[in-house]
Motif scaffolding. Structure first.
Motif, PDB file in Angstrom:
ATOM      1  N   SER A  90      -4.470   3.583  -1.285  1.00 16.00           N
ATOM      2  CA  SER A  90      -5.011   5.423  -2.212  1.00 16.00           C
ATOM      3  C   SER A  90      -4.441   6.434  -1.862  1.00 16.00           C
ATOM      4  O   SER A  90      -4.446   7.399  -2.867  1.00 16.00           O
ATOM      5  N   LEU A 108      -1.678  -5.606   1.973  1.00 14.62           N
ATOM      6  CA  LEU A 108      -2.475  -5.546   0.810  1.00 14.62           C
ATOM      7  C   LEU A 108      -2.729  -6.969   1.283  1.00 14.62           C
ATOM      8  O   LEU A 108      -2.495  -7.899   0.199  1.00 14.62           O
ATOM      9  N   GLN A 109      -4.070  -7.289   1.200  1.00 18.28           N
ATOM     10  CA  GLN A 109      -5.150  -8.133   1.845  1.00 18.28           C
ATOM     11  C   GLN A 109      -6.839  -7.589   1.647  1.00 18.28           C
ATOM     12  O   GLN A 109      -6.995  -6.570   1.985  1.00 18.28           O
ATOM     13  N   THR A 110      -7.474  -8.154   1.821  1.00 16.12           N
ATOM     14  CA  THR A 110      -8.809  -8.038   0.999  1.00 16.12           C
ATOM     15  C   THR A 110      -9.709  -8.306   2.829  1.00 16.12           C
ATOM     16  O   THR A 110      -9.004  -9.691   3.286  1.00 16.12           O
ATOM     17  N   PHE A 111      -9.924  -7.697   4.035  1.00 18.17           N
ATOM     18  CA  PHE A 111     -10.143  -8.139   5.019  1.00 18.17           C
ATOM     19  C   PHE A 111     -11.529  -8.228   5.240  1.00 18.17           C
ATOM     20  O   PHE A 111     -12.696  -6.924   4.959  1.00 18.17           O
ATOM     21  N   GLU A 121       1.090 -14.218   5.648  1.00 17.76           N
ATOM     22  CA  GLU A 121       1.009 -13.737   3.929  1.00 17.76           C
ATOM     23  C   GLU A 121       0.924 -12.729   3.391  1.00 17.76           C
ATOM     24  O   GLU A 121       0.107 -12.622   2.058  1.00 17.76           O
ATOM     25  N   PRO A 123       1.511  -9.667   1.908  1.00 20.63           N
ATOM     26  CA  PRO A 123       2.628  -7.726   1.637  1.00 20.63           C
ATOM     27  C   PRO A 123       1.698  -7.384   2.520  1.00 20.63           C
ATOM     28  O   PRO A 123       0.975  -6.417   2.256  1.00 20.63           O
ATOM     29  N   CYS A 125       3.578  -2.917   2.458  1.00 18.85           N
ATOM     30  CA  CYS A 125       4.075  -1.526   1.634  1.00 18.85           C
ATOM     31  C   CYS A 125       4.414  -0.802   2.747  1.00 18.85           C
ATOM     32  O   CYS A 125       3.754  -0.340   2.837  1.00 18.85           O
ATOM     33  N   PHE A 149       7.872  -4.655   1.726  1.00 25.09           N
ATOM     34  CA  PHE A 149       8.151  -4.378   0.246  1.00 25.09           C
ATOM     35  C   PHE A 149       8.600  -2.544   0.644  1.00 25.09           C
ATOM     36  O   PHE A 149       7.134  -1.575   2.054  1.00 25.09           O
ATOM     37  N   LEU A 159      -0.870  -0.561  -7.082  1.00 25.41           N
ATOM     38  CA  LEU A 159      -0.672  -1.039  -6.614  1.00 25.41           C
ATOM     39  C   LEU A 159      -2.378  -1.119  -6.161  1.00 25.41           C
ATOM     40  O   LEU A 159      -3.225  -2.142  -6.515  1.00 25.41           O
ATOM     41  N   HIS A 160      -2.910  -0.039  -5.833  1.00 24.59           N
ATOM     42  CA  HIS A 160      -4.220  -0.248  -5.370  1.00 24.59           C
ATOM     43  C   HIS A 160      -4.842  -0.712  -6.687  1.00 24.59           C
ATOM     44  O   HIS A 160      -6.358  -0.743  -6.481  1.00 24.59           O
ATOM     45  N   ALA A 162      -4.509  -1.610  -9.089  1.00 24.59           N
ATOM     46  CA  ALA A 162      -4.445  -3.461  -9.535  1.00 24.59           C
ATOM     47  C   ALA A 162      -4.763  -4.051  -8.532  1.00 24.59           C
ATOM     48  O   ALA A 162      -5.374  -5.192  -9.145  1.00 24.59           O
ATOM     49  N   ALA A 163      -5.095  -3.686  -7.535  1.00 24.55           N
ATOM     50  CA  ALA A 163      -5.371  -4.488  -6.171  1.00 24.55           C
ATOM     51  C   ALA A 163      -6.883  -4.425  -6.603  1.00 24.55           C
ATOM     52  O   ALA A 163      -8.119  -5.441  -5.864  1.00 24.55           O
ATOM     53  N   VAL A 164      -7.387  -3.812  -7.014  1.00 24.83           N
ATOM     54  CA  VAL A 164      -9.197  -3.413  -7.415  1.00 24.83           C
ATOM     55  C   VAL A 164      -9.629  -3.924  -8.032  1.00 24.83           C
ATOM     56  O   VAL A 164     -10.302  -4.481  -8.135  1.00 24.83           O
ATOM     57  N   ALA A 167      -9.258  -8.274  -6.872  1.00 25.62           N
ATOM     58  CA  ALA A 167     -10.619  -8.464  -6.000  1.00 25.62           C
ATOM     59  C   ALA A 167     -11.386  -7.922  -6.333  1.00 25.62           C
ATOM     60  O   ALA A 167     -12.498  -8.452  -6.028  1.00 25.62           O
TER      61      ALA A 167
ATOM     62  N   GLY B 177      -3.707  -6.627 -13.457  1.00 24.57           N
ATOM     63  CA  GLY B 177      -3.583  -6.487 -12.775  1.00 24.57           C
ATOM     64  C   GLY B 177      -1.861  -6.929 -12.800  1.00 24.57           C
ATOM     65  O   GLY B 177      -0.451  -5.917 -12.269  1.00 24.57           O
ATOM     66  N   ILE B 180      -0.601  -3.841 -14.669  1.00 24.08           N
ATOM     67  CA  ILE B 180      -0.617  -2.559 -13.956  1.00 24.08           C
ATOM     68  C   ILE B 180       0.546  -2.914 -13.850  1.00 24.08           C
ATOM     69  O   ILE B 180       1.551  -1.356 -13.464  1.00 24.08           O
ATOM     70  N   LEU B 186       6.814  -3.011 -10.270  1.00 27.97           N
ATOM     71  CA  LEU B 186       5.931  -3.810  -9.354  1.00 27.97           C
ATOM     72  C   LEU B 186       6.083  -5.857  -9.652  1.00 27.97           C
ATOM     73  O   LEU B 186       5.618  -5.676 -10.771  1.00 27.97           O
ATOM     74  N   LEU B 191       0.706  -8.976  -5.380  1.00 24.74           N
ATOM     75  CA  LEU B 191      -1.018  -9.461  -5.565  1.00 24.74           C
ATOM     76  C   LEU B 191      -1.120 -10.927  -5.051  1.00 24.74           C
ATOM     77  O   LEU B 191      -2.641 -11.223  -5.126  1.00 24.74           O
ATOM     78  N   LEU B 194      -3.396 -11.848  -1.968  1.00 19.60           N
ATOM     79  CA  LEU B 194      -4.419 -11.225  -2.598  1.00 19.60           C
ATOM     80  C   LEU B 194      -5.067 -12.219  -3.182  1.00 19.60           C
ATOM     81  O   LEU B 194      -7.199 -12.119  -3.268  1.00 19.60           O
ATOM     82  N   THR B 198      -8.754 -13.906  -1.858  1.00 21.49           N
ATOM     83  CA  THR B 198     -10.401 -13.534  -2.726  1.00 21.49           C
ATOM     84  C   THR B 198     -11.306 -14.310  -3.529  1.00 21.49           C
ATOM     85  O   THR B 198     -12.290 -14.472  -2.652  1.00 21.49           O
ATOM     86  N   LYS B 201     -11.584 -17.018   0.108  1.00 24.04           N
ATOM     87  CA  LYS B 201     -13.086 -15.955   0.675  1.00 24.04           C
ATOM     88  C   LYS B 201     -14.348 -17.056   0.606  1.00 24.04           C
ATOM     89  O   LYS B 201     -15.479 -16.911   1.479  1.00 24.04           O
ATOM     90  N   THR B 212     -15.731  -6.229  -1.137  1.00 20.92           N
ATOM     91  CA  THR B 212     -15.305  -4.685  -0.424  1.00 20.92           C
ATOM     92  C   THR B 212     -14.405  -4.161  -1.290  1.00 20.92           C
ATOM     93  O   THR B 212     -14.891  -3.747  -2.751  1.00 20.92           O
TER      94      THR B 212
END
Lengths: 253, 253
Positions: A90, A108-111, A121, A123, A125, A149, A159-160, A162-164, A167, B177, B180, B186, B191, B194, B198, B201, B212
């Motif tokens: 962000s 772009l992943q949830t850690f 695997e 992505p 950015c 990318f 993208l952030h 969208a990821a919210v 995910a 997603g 967006i 994009l 995505l 991710l 998700t 997990k 998260t």
């Protein structure tokens, strides 16, 4: 060998340190962490430092820290003409202090600390101020991942967001499913195949083609039965709003 | 061999017919479908019938039809002392006409015509009026799946509501997603890892431990930035409501 240092000890920092340790193309020179013990299980002690004055000049310093800390931490790096990148979805590239060459390295992943991730695997950015730095970021990214990318700051912001949705918010819906199961003495395990299949469907179908359920069919009888069943006001509100959104979406088609 | 007939030709009916064809323990006697062509690619033509008068007495008739049709269709079955079950998550067992022995055979999965499903991983939820019928349902379920639950009508209702949250609503968040991404040039593919991670997990972490994102951290700066970024009122509403729900959830812990 490209020389990399990482600042931070949170989820992203730990997963990056682990991933770099497995590559042959990257030399992980230092990890700067306020608390040595947070990272000590992942890297030999002589590579951990706790103060900015110990930092050595490298090809790239990766800030894997919270968004709010990027500006101040990058001010505290006193290496000259250093390429410094952050890992935030962000924050603008310009959050990094002006004395550095700037860039972004956003995986772009949830850690989660407790769950291994296959970085190949994930992505990644990238963004940089000049082509040479972008090339170097690209080499580092390629050593970790198969999907890279180059995107603008504005695309990264999109993208952030969208990821919210796909995910963080999705996981919260899992949590609501968990609560409904608990309240009715059902094991949450019963929902897991459905959860995994719903995600896997997206690999071969677009979300609009994959949509099923009472809202998609505009089945008001079932929708009303579900609303009477739910006793939690918050769950009810979410049910109503997303149902309305699915129905409105169907009308647009 | 247990003799089974299926009424219906929609997603659930087609997946059941396919799954029964692969078992050795079940003889699929007939499929009743108003339109022969809807099911003709899955079963030999002599087994397809189009009127209730053609139905033969079997061990069990499975109604894989829409919720609203269960009552009327079961009235139209004129076989005596026939075990008739429906496959609905939301309808009571009593929706089936009183002249039959009644039961429920509810496969908890999202079925799309275009996507194969491994039935062995689909939990099947059973209900019956007596132990003998429950045993027979159990044998049929075991021929298809590794996970079988006997649950009450009320638990099934809860499960169906939970399934709407973790599958239908989740898929709609994927759709947001997707939108967006489209609006910002994009590829949605970015995505997908991710989305899959998700869901995966959840196999090893509880949803509350897996959560998260900015709402979980109560990161108002990022939340406000996302809200300014979003231009679609509906997306904004959903963002606000789920963010509030995640924050409130954190306070309860």
């Amino acid at each position: 060998m490209i020389k990399v240092s990482v600042i931070g000890s949170g989820n992203v920092a730990q997963h990056l340190v682990k991933a770099f340790s497995k590559t042959t193309e990257i030399e992980l020179v230092q990890v700067l962490s306020r608390k040595k013990e947070a990272i000590a299980h992942l890297i030999s002690e002589d590579k951990i430092c706790t103060s900015f004055s110990e930092l050595k000049l490298v090809d790239i310093v990766i800030l894997a820290i919270s968004d709010n800390a990027i500006s101040e931490v990058s001010k505290n790096i006193f290496l000259e003409n250093q390429l410094v990148v952050h890992t935030s979805g962000s924050m603008s590239m310009d959050a990094i202090d002006d004395k550095h060459r700037k860039g972004v390295f956003y995986p772009l992943q949830t850690f989660s600390k407790l769950k291994e991730v296959d970085f190949r695997e994930v992505p990644i950015c990238l963004e940089a101020q000049n082509d040479n730095d972008l090339k170097m970021l690209n080499s580092i990214a390629q050593s970790l991942s198969d999907t890279i990318f180059t995107i603008t700051s504005n695309q990264r912001k999109a993208l952030h967001v969208a990821a919210v949705f796909v995910a963080n918010f999705v996981n919260h819906l899992y949590q609501i499913g968990y609560e409904i199961c608990s309240q009715n003495e059902l094991p949450f395990d019963i929902l897991k195949p459905l959860i995994v299949e719903t995600a896997n469907k997206i690999k071969s179908l677009s979300p609009i083609d994959a949509q099923t359920g009472p809202a998609k069919r505009n089945d008001t009888q079932t929708i009303n039965a579900h609303l009477s069943f739910l006793t939690d006001d918050n769950q009810k509100e979410i049910y109503k709003l997303i149902t309305k959104s699915i129905i409105d979406n169907g009308k647009k088609l």
